[in-house]
Design a protein around this motif. Structure first.
Motif, PDB file in Angstrom:
ATOM      1  N   LEU A 101      55.241 -59.211  43.022  1.00 21.60           N
ATOM      2  CA  LEU A 101      56.008 -58.260  42.330  1.00 21.60           C
ATOM      3  C   LEU A 101      56.416 -58.792  40.955  1.00 21.60           C
ATOM      4  O   LEU A 101      55.895 -59.860  40.511  1.00 21.60           O
ATOM      5  CB  LEU A 101      57.332 -58.342  43.210  1.00 21.60           C
TER       6      LEU A 101
ATOM      7  N   GLU B 150      63.105 -52.023  40.739  1.00 25.80           N
ATOM      8  CA  GLU B 150      62.475 -51.818  41.976  1.00 25.80           C
ATOM      9  C   GLU B 150      63.516 -51.215  43.105  1.00 25.80           C
ATOM     10  O   GLU B 150      63.116 -50.743  44.197  1.00 25.80           O
ATOM     11  CB  GLU B 150      62.103 -52.995  42.448  1.00 25.80           C
TER      12      GLU B 150
ATOM     13  N   VAL C 128      58.720 -53.949  48.689  1.00 20.31           N
ATOM     14  CA  VAL C 128      59.864 -54.251  48.483  1.00 20.31           C
ATOM     15  C   VAL C 128      60.768 -53.648  49.700  1.00 20.31           C
ATOM     16  O   VAL C 128      61.681 -54.338  50.213  1.00 20.31           O
ATOM     17  CB  VAL C 128      60.665 -53.358  47.263  1.00 20.31           C
ATOM     18  N   LYS C 129      60.322 -52.413  50.250  1.00 22.51           N
ATOM     19  CA  LYS C 129      61.095 -52.013  51.399  1.00 22.51           C
ATOM     20  C   LYS C 129      61.093 -53.101  52.486  1.00 22.51           C
ATOM     21  O   LYS C 129      62.197 -52.935  53.300  1.00 22.51           O
ATOM     22  CB  LYS C 129      60.716 -50.504  51.902  1.00 22.51           C
TER      23      LYS C 129
ATOM     24  N   MET D 120      60.198 -46.513  46.191  1.00 19.96           N
ATOM     25  CA  MET D 120      60.242 -47.950  46.327  1.00 19.96           C
ATOM     26  C   MET D 120      58.946 -48.558  46.682  1.00 19.96           C
ATOM     27  O   MET D 120      58.413 -47.915  47.968  1.00 19.96           O
ATOM     28  CB  MET D 120      61.431 -48.178  46.926  1.00 19.96           C
ATOM     29  N   ASP D 121      58.379 -49.582  46.323  1.00 20.86           N
ATOM     30  CA  ASP D 121      57.177 -50.204  46.604  1.00 20.86           C
ATOM     31  C   ASP D 121      57.329 -50.658  48.167  1.00 20.86           C
ATOM     32  O   ASP D 121      58.380 -51.138  48.898  1.00 20.86           O
ATOM     33  CB  ASP D 121      57.020 -51.210  45.791  1.00 20.86           C
ATOM     34  N   ALA D 122      56.205 -50.445  48.975  1.00 17.83           N
ATOM     35  CA  ALA D 122      56.375 -50.963  50.290  1.00 17.83           C
ATOM     36  C   ALA D 122      56.564 -52.312  50.685  1.00 17.83           C
ATOM     37  O   ALA D 122      57.382 -52.662  51.522  1.00 17.83           O
ATOM     38  CB  ALA D 122      54.890 -50.576  51.115  1.00 17.83           C
TER      39      ALA D 122
END
Length: 210
Positions: free
Chosen positions: A171, A181, A5-6, A1-3
């Motif tokens: 994004l 995502e 998004v986290k 998962m993209d940083a």
């Protein structure tokens, strides 16, 4: 998962239903409370005020179609006022009463029947939701963004406002690519977080900084 998004899910990943005290389940009560919240959030008024007004209505026994229909117009106005929902209190009190009546008359108080009547088709569901007084496209988007948590056939539901939030964070500006995502179970809170970012530039900046 993209940083990004986290961090987004960590800092803003809470659904509006959850914040308003609605544990979403595929049951008549929670679904009706969600459509009430969607109605309140549709107005040009702060989300915090709309959620406070929803909680006041629910505490006044307006958390089911039957309960809301039994409240007098003045009782609905008073509940909205206690939540500081004062600018639109009278018209919204009318819309909510009419909406409760329609949910009772057409769906027997159970919005799971709306899903059945819609054939679990998102476009048809949107048409049926727009029949409720006070629910336009904004209200449809709010309801469907949140309801995708319990109605998988709505997924992915990422509307224009959520896409605006995604754009702020760099994004993908495409619903299907965005949906990839996160796991399906996180789509509702992901969409809610994107909406929060769309409405709050400082929040977006803090998430990008990490």
């Amino acid at each position: 998962m993209d940083a990004v998004v986290k961090r987004l899910l960590r800092d803003a990943g809470r659904t509006y239903a959850e914040e308003a005290g609605i544990p979403l389940k595929d049951q008549p009560g929670p679904l009706f409370r969600l459509v009430v919240l969607s109605n309140l959030l549709s107005a040009r008024i702060g989300a915090e005020i709309a959620m406070a007004a929803a909680r006041e209505l629910f505490e006044a026994s307006g958390g089911t179609a039957r309960g809301l229909a039994r409240l007098t117009w003045q009782q609905r106005v008073d509940a909205l006022d206690r939540g500081h929902y004062v600018r639109y209190d009278e018209s919204t009190a009318t819309h909510l009463g009419d909406m409760a009546d329609l949910v009772l008359d057409r769906y027997g108080g159970d919005l799971r029947r709306l899903a059945i009547e819609a054939g679990r088709d998102p476009e048809r569901a949107a048409e049926l939701l727009r029949e409720f007084p006070g629910i336009g496209q904004v209200g449809v988007d709010i309801f469907c963004r949140e309801a995708q948590l319990i109605w998988p056939w709505l997924r992915p539901y990422i509307d224009g406002l959520a896409l605006k939030g995604a754009e702020r964070l760099g994004l993908p500006a495409d619903p299907k690519r965005l949906a990839d995502e996160v796991p399906d179970k996180d789509l509702a809170r992901f969409a809610a977080a994107l909406v929060r970012v769309a409405r709050d530039k400082k929040l977006a900046e803090s998430i990008l900084k990490g």
